[in-house]
Design a protein around this motif. Structure first.
Motif, short mmCIF file in Angstrom:
data_model
loop_
_atom_site.label_atom_id
_atom_site.label_comp_id
_atom_site.label_asym_id
_atom_site.label_seq_id
_atom_site.Cartn_x
_atom_site.Cartn_y
_atom_site.Cartn_z
N LEU A 1 0.88 -1.17 0.00
CA LEU A 1 0.00 0.00 0.00
C LEU A 1 0.91 1.21 0.00
O LEU A 1 1.91 1.25 0.71
N ARG A 2 0.55 2.20 -0.81
CA ARG A 2 1.40 3.38 -0.91
C ARG A 2 0.52 4.62 -0.92
O ARG A 2 -0.59 4.61 -1.45
N PHE A 3 1.05 5.70 -0.36
CA PHE A 3 0.35 6.98 -0.34
C PHE A 3 1.15 7.98 -1.15
O PHE A 3 2.30 8.28 -0.82
N ASP A 4 0.55 8.45 -2.24
CA ASP A 4 1.20 9.38 -3.15
C ASP A 4 0.50 10.74 -3.10
O ASP A 4 -0.66 10.84 -2.68
N ALA A 5 1.20 11.74 -3.56
CA ALA A 5 0.62 13.08 -3.73
C ALA A 5 0.95 13.55 -5.14
O ALA A 5 2.07 13.36 -5.62
N VAL A 6 -0.03 14.15 -5.80
CA VAL A 6 0.18 14.70 -7.14
C VAL A 6 -0.21 16.17 -7.09
O VAL A 6 -1.32 16.52 -6.70
N GLY A 7 0.73 17.02 -7.46
CA GLY A 7 0.48 18.44 -7.57
C GLY A 7 0.30 18.81 -9.03
O GLY A 7 1.14 18.48 -9.86
N GLY B 1 -6.51 26.84 -18.99
CA GLY B 1 -7.04 25.55 -18.54
C GLY B 1 -6.18 24.37 -18.93
O GLY B 1 -6.61 23.22 -18.80
N ARG B 2 -4.97 24.63 -19.38
CA ARG B 2 -4.06 23.55 -19.78
C ARG B 2 -3.06 23.25 -18.68
O ARG B 2 -2.72 24.11 -17.87
N LEU B 3 -2.56 22.04 -18.72
CA LEU B 3 -1.56 21.60 -17.75
C LEU B 3 -0.27 22.39 -17.94
O LEU B 3 0.30 22.43 -19.03
N ALA B 4 0.20 23.02 -16.86
CA ALA B 4 1.47 23.75 -16.89
C ALA B 4 2.56 22.93 -16.22
O ALA B 4 3.72 22.98 -16.63
N ALA B 5 2.19 22.16 -15.17
CA ALA B 5 3.18 21.34 -14.46
C ALA B 5 2.46 20.25 -13.70
O ALA B 5 1.31 20.42 -13.27
N LEU B 6 3.16 19.13 -13.54
CA LEU B 6 2.65 18.02 -12.75
C LEU B 6 3.81 17.45 -11.94
O LEU B 6 4.86 17.16 -12.50
N GLU B 7 3.61 17.34 -10.64
CA GLU B 7 4.62 16.77 -9.76
C GLU B 7 3.99 15.58 -9.04
O GLU B 7 2.98 15.72 -8.37
N HIS B 8 4.60 14.40 -9.21
CA HIS B 8 4.09 13.17 -8.59
C HIS B 8 5.11 12.68 -7.58
O HIS B 8 6.22 12.31 -7.93
N LEU B 9 4.73 12.71 -6.31
CA LEU B 9 5.58 12.23 -5.23
C LEU B 9 5.06 10.86 -4.77
O LEU B 9 3.94 10.75 -4.29
N GLU B 10 5.88 9.85 -4.95
CA GLU B 10 5.52 8.48 -4.57
C GLU B 10 5.89 8.22 -3.12
O GLU B 10 6.96 8.60 -2.67
N GLY B 11 5.00 7.53 -2.41
CA GLY B 11 5.28 7.16 -1.03
C GLY B 11 5.60 8.35 -0.15
O GLY B 11 6.47 8.29 0.70
N VAL B 12 4.87 9.43 -0.34
CA VAL B 12 5.17 10.69 0.32
C VAL B 12 4.88 10.65 1.82
O VAL B 12 5.44 11.40 2.59
N PHE B 13 4.00 9.76 2.25
CA PHE B 13 3.74 9.62 3.69
C PHE B 13 3.30 8.22 4.00
O PHE B 13 3.03 7.44 3.14
#
Length: 123
Positions: free
Chosen positions: A98-104, A111-123
């Motif tokens: 089981l993993r807890f991720d955060a996506v910014g 309305g378009r994507l400017a940036a995406l940050e995906h942190l895996e196992g952040v907590f």
């Protein structure tokens, strides 16, 4: 759906995050799963792990980055919601991890994507 622009922005960010996870080989099991403690944004799995993903979305030029708003209290709530989801879904895929991720997600003025940050196992 709410007429509140923040609600629309949040849903857009969650859609973008779900598509990102799918491109990475995940199957989305649930989106916007309501519990008494709040809402799980995304639950996904890739055959090896089940991921509970919190999504934060901001407009480009905001005074803070999306993931700056993710605090310890919210992490505790996400853990509680994950336990509830697991208990309520005995037919889910069972995985070793089981993993807890955060996506910014940052959205520009059009309305378009400017940036995406995906942190895996952040907590």
């Amino acid at each position: 759906m709410s007429a509140d622009p923040r609600h629309h922005l949040g849903r857009l960010g969650e859609r973008i995050a779900a598509e990102h996870l799918e491109r990475r080989g995940f199957v989305v099991l649930a989106r916007n799963y309501r519990t008494r403690w709040g809402e799980l944004d995304i639950v996904a799995h890739d055959g090896e792990r089940t991921v509970f993903c919190e999504v934060k979305t901001r407009r480009l030029g905001s005074s803070s980055t999306p993931l700056e708003g993710f605090r310890e209290a919210q992490q505790q709530r996400v853990r509680k919601m994950a336990v509830g989801w697991l208990q309520e879904h005995p037919d889910r895929p069972h995985t070793a991890e089981l993993r807890f991720d955060a996506v910014g997600v940052t959205i520009d003025a059009t309305g378009r994507l400017a940036a995406l940050e995906h942190l895996e196992g952040v907590f």
